[in-house]
Design a protein around this motif. Structure first.
Motif, PDB file in Angstrom:
ATOM      1  N   ALA A   1      10.204   6.343   5.348  1.00 13.83           N
ATOM      2  CA  ALA A   1      10.144   6.250   3.894  1.00 13.83           C
ATOM      3  C   ALA A   1       8.753   6.579   3.383  1.00 13.83           C
ATOM      4  O   ALA A   1       7.745   6.252   4.023  1.00 13.83           O
ATOM      5  CB  ALA A   1      10.553   4.849   3.434  1.00 13.83           C
ATOM      6  N   ALA A   2       8.722   7.210   2.233  1.00 13.84           N
ATOM      7  CA  ALA A   2       7.468   7.498   1.537  1.00 13.84           C
ATOM      8  C   ALA A   2       7.426   6.684   0.266  1.00 13.84           C
ATOM      9  O   ALA A   2       8.303   6.811  -0.599  1.00 13.84           O
ATOM     10  CB  ALA A   2       7.370   8.982   1.221  1.00 13.84           C
ATOM     11  N   LEU A   3       6.430   5.824   0.160  1.00  9.45           N
ATOM     12  CA  LEU A   3       6.200   5.035  -1.053  1.00  9.45           C
ATOM     13  C   LEU A   3       4.967   5.613  -1.733  1.00  9.45           C
ATOM     14  O   LEU A   3       3.858   5.533  -1.186  1.00  9.45           O
ATOM     15  CB  LEU A   3       5.974   3.564  -0.703  1.00  9.45           C
ATOM     16  N   GLY A   4       5.158   6.204  -2.890  1.00 11.86           N
ATOM     17  CA  GLY A   4       3.992   6.794  -3.526  1.00 11.86           C
ATOM     18  C   GLY A   4       4.319   7.573  -4.786  1.00 11.86           C
ATOM     19  O   GLY A   4       5.426   7.503  -5.321  1.00 11.86           O
ATOM     20  N   VAL A   5       3.335   8.342  -5.229  1.00  8.09           N
ATOM     21  CA  VAL A   5       3.439   9.076  -6.494  1.00  8.09           C
ATOM     22  C   VAL A   5       3.632  10.573  -6.267  1.00  8.09           C
ATOM     23  O   VAL A   5       3.666  11.340  -7.221  1.00  8.09           O
ATOM     24  CB  VAL A   5       2.191   8.846  -7.371  1.00  8.09           C
ATOM     25  N   ARG A   6       3.740  11.004  -5.010  1.00  2.00           N
ATOM     26  CA  ARG A   6       3.939  12.413  -4.653  1.00  2.00           C
ATOM     27  C   ARG A   6       2.814  13.293  -5.204  1.00  2.00           C
ATOM     28  O   ARG A   6       3.028  14.163  -6.052  1.00  2.00           O
ATOM     29  CB  ARG A   6       5.308  12.893  -5.140  1.00  2.00           C
TER      30      ARG A   6
ATOM     31  N   ARG B   1       0.842  -1.197   0.000  1.00  2.97           N
ATOM     32  CA  ARG B   1       0.000   0.000   0.000  1.00  2.97           C
ATOM     33  C   ARG B   1       0.878   1.249   0.000  1.00  2.97           C
ATOM     34  O   ARG B   1       1.865   1.349   0.728  1.00  2.97           O
ATOM     35  CB  ARG B   1      -0.896   0.002   1.240  1.00  2.97           C
ATOM     36  N   LEU B   2       0.509   2.218  -0.820  1.00  6.54           N
ATOM     37  CA  LEU B   2       1.238   3.470  -0.844  1.00  6.54           C
ATOM     38  C   LEU B   2       1.049   4.186   0.483  1.00  6.54           C
ATOM     39  O   LEU B   2      -0.043   4.183   1.059  1.00  6.54           O
ATOM     40  CB  LEU B   2       0.761   4.351  -1.994  1.00  6.54           C
ATOM     41  N   GLY B   3       2.126   4.793   0.959  1.00  6.81           N
ATOM     42  CA  GLY B   3       2.030   5.484   2.230  1.00  6.81           C
ATOM     43  C   GLY B   3       3.386   5.750   2.840  1.00  6.81           C
ATOM     44  O   GLY B   3       4.428   5.634   2.195  1.00  6.81           O
ATOM     45  N   ILE B   4       3.360   6.081   4.133  1.00 12.12           N
ATOM     46  CA  ILE B   4       4.562   6.451   4.877  1.00 12.12           C
ATOM     47  C   ILE B   4       4.868   5.345   5.882  1.00 12.12           C
ATOM     48  O   ILE B   4       3.968   4.868   6.587  1.00 12.12           O
ATOM     49  CB  ILE B   4       4.376   7.791   5.612  1.00 12.12           C
ATOM     50  N   TYR B   5       6.152   4.966   5.970  1.00 13.03           N
ATOM     51  CA  TYR B   5       6.556   3.820   6.772  1.00 13.03           C
ATOM     52  C   TYR B   5       7.794   4.131   7.611  1.00 13.03           C
ATOM     53  O   TYR B   5       8.674   4.898   7.176  1.00 13.03           O
ATOM     54  CB  TYR B   5       6.889   2.629   5.865  1.00 13.03           C
ATOM     55  N   ALA B   6       7.856   3.515   8.789  1.00 11.61           N
ATOM     56  CA  ALA B   6       9.103   3.447   9.545  1.00 11.61           C
ATOM     57  C   ALA B   6       9.885   2.274   8.990  1.00 11.61           C
ATOM     58  O   ALA B   6       9.341   1.174   8.829  1.00 11.61           O
ATOM     59  CB  ALA B   6       8.817   3.239  11.032  1.00 11.61           C
ATOM     60  N   VAL B   7      11.156   2.503   8.676  1.00 12.11           N
ATOM     61  CA  VAL B   7      11.934   1.498   7.953  1.00 12.11           C
ATOM     62  C   VAL B   7      13.319   1.327   8.574  1.00 12.11           C
ATOM     63  O   VAL B   7      13.785   2.163   9.356  1.00 12.11           O
ATOM     64  CB  VAL B   7      12.104   1.890   6.463  1.00 12.11           C
ATOM     65  N   GLU B   8      13.939   0.230   8.196  1.00 11.48           N
ATOM     66  CA  GLU B   8      15.365   0.032   8.441  1.00 11.48           C
ATOM     67  C   GLU B   8      16.004  -0.274   7.096  1.00 11.48           C
ATOM     68  O   GLU B   8      15.481  -1.079   6.323  1.00 11.48           O
ATOM     69  CB  GLU B   8      15.620  -1.103   9.433  1.00 11.48           C
TER      70      GLU B   8
ATOM     71  N   PRO C   1      -1.461   6.660   5.285  1.00  5.02           N
ATOM     72  CA  PRO C   1      -1.540   6.598   3.817  1.00  5.02           C
ATOM     73  C   PRO C   1      -0.935   7.849   3.190  1.00  5.02           C
ATOM     74  O   PRO C   1      -0.740   8.882   3.857  1.00  5.02           O
ATOM     75  CB  PRO C   1      -3.046   6.518   3.563  1.00  5.02           C
ATOM     76  N   GLU C   2      -0.669   7.761   1.902  1.00  6.37           N
ATOM     77  CA  GLU C   2      -0.168   8.921   1.166  1.00  6.37           C
ATOM     78  C   GLU C   2      -1.288   9.957   1.038  1.00  6.37           C
ATOM     79  O   GLU C   2      -2.442   9.622   0.762  1.00  6.37           O
ATOM     80  CB  GLU C   2       0.306   8.489  -0.217  1.00  6.37           C
TER      81      GLU C   2
ATOM     82  N   VAL D   1       5.705  20.269   7.340  1.00  6.38           N
ATOM     83  CA  VAL D   1       5.289  20.054   8.732  1.00  6.38           C
ATOM     84  C   VAL D   1       4.930  18.590   8.961  1.00  6.38           C
ATOM     85  O   VAL D   1       5.330  17.977   9.957  1.00  6.38           O
ATOM     86  CB  VAL D   1       4.083  20.970   9.077  1.00  6.38           C
ATOM     87  N   GLN D   2       4.194  17.991   8.034  1.00  6.88           N
ATOM     88  CA  GLN D   2       3.793  16.589   8.190  1.00  6.88           C
ATOM     89  C   GLN D   2       5.004  15.658   8.109  1.00  6.88           C
ATOM     90  O   GLN D   2       5.071  14.650   8.820  1.00  6.88           O
ATOM     91  CB  GLN D   2       2.777  16.220   7.127  1.00  6.88           C
TER      92      GLN D   2
END
Length: 308
Positions: free
Chosen positions: A241-246, A220-227, A282-283, A294-295
């Motif tokens: 990380a942001a996975l998406g189409v901006r 799913r497109l969105g924002i994640y805490a990653v390693e 979500p994105e 800010v976000q």
């Protein structure tokens, strides 16, 4: 590990093998059981462990608009094959005339003539050839005539659920990262080389390592805490990380942008492996770059709290 693009390019010295065939999207625990059984047969026969997979996948070729997202890109798949001890990977281009081969022609021309397989090990749901006309009955019967053995490996069950790429895609679409990780046998990840981007993250105070994805992922497109793991670095790097189409920028191509909490230095061109640990949100589309900035800072704080 030897990588071969198309069976016609397989060196003669590498013909004769223990072979397994499939899409292997995600290389989950069921795939790993299949490869392990093939490895044992390869050892018994004194032959290389060979995997054949397809690019694009059959569903991507026949129904590109409705094909499911990829669990793993090709680079991730190849890294997993190598880690599993695969010696030869044949990446077969799926298109005409390959896709028109009948089940019998697939056995005769691909498995027997080009690969010279001595043992073929496949999953219990394996079908092949045009219109999926080939099945285990045909494979066993023709295999006996061509001089190779055939066996199927039963499905792996995880927490009462059949381990499959379909089930993992369903989990990633939610996203239920824990469920996906149980079937994968590891956290979900994407792998690639860091590329130059628009440098917007740097302007907003959060520089990112960018991975361009050839095909949309199942996640799913969105924002994640990653390693993240950088090749040559002994430790993982925590990040967001942001996975998406901006959408705030009005773009449409899926990109993975990873901000590492500790500056890693110049890593353009470096191989990076990003593991998705927690889903944050979500994105979203923001009305201004200031609101986005800010976000982004809030997302960073949320990810830091989850990754302590």
């Amino acid at each position: 590990m030897l990588l071969v693009r198309g069976v016609q390019n397989l060196p003669k010295d590498w013909r004769g093998c223990a072979l397994t065939i499939g899409n292997f999207d995600g290389l989950h625990l069921g795939h790993r059981a299949l490869i392990e059984r093939t490895r044992l047969r390869a050892q018994e026969l004194g032959l290389p462990l060979t995997v054949m997979c397809f690019e694009p996948t059959p569903r991507e070729y026949f129904r590109p608009q409705s094909a499911p997202g990829r669990i793993s890109n090709l680079r991730s798949k190849l890294a997993d094959f190598e880690a599993a001890g695969v010696e030869v990977v044949v990446v077969q281009r799926f298109g005409k005339p390959f896709c028109t081969l009948s089940g019998l022609a697939f056995i005769d021309h691909i498995i027997h003539q080009h690969l010279r397989a001595r043992a073929v090990i496949v999953g219990d749901d394996f079908n092949f050839g045009a219109a999926r006309s080939g099945d285990m009955g045909l494979l066993r019967a023709r295999g006996a005539e061509c001089g190779f053995t055939t066996e199927s490996v039963p499905s792996v069950v995880v927490d009462g659920e059949r381990c499959s790429s379909t089930a993992i895609r369903e989990a990633l679409a939610i996203p239920d990262l824990s469920r996906a990780a149980r079937m994968l046998g590891r956290p979900y990840r994407l792998l690639g080389h860091v590329r130059h981007g628009l440098k917007l993250g740097r302007e907003l105070g959060m520089p990112t390592a960018n991975l361009y994805l050839l095909r949309p992922p199942a996640l799913r497109l969105g924002i994640y805490a990653v390693e993240a793991q950088l090749r040559g670095e002994p430790r993982p790097w925590k990040g967001v990380a942001a996975l998406g189409v901006r959408p705030t920028l009005g773009l449409t191509h899926v990109l993975l942008e990873t901000h590492l909490f500790e500056p890693p230095g110049d890593i353009y061109g470096a191989r990076i492996e990003v593991e998705f640990r927690h889903f944050l949100r979500p994105e979203l589309r923001f009305d201004s770059l200031d609101a986005l900035k800010v976000q982004m800072q809030r997302d960073k704080l949320d990810a830091m709290a989850l990754l302590r």
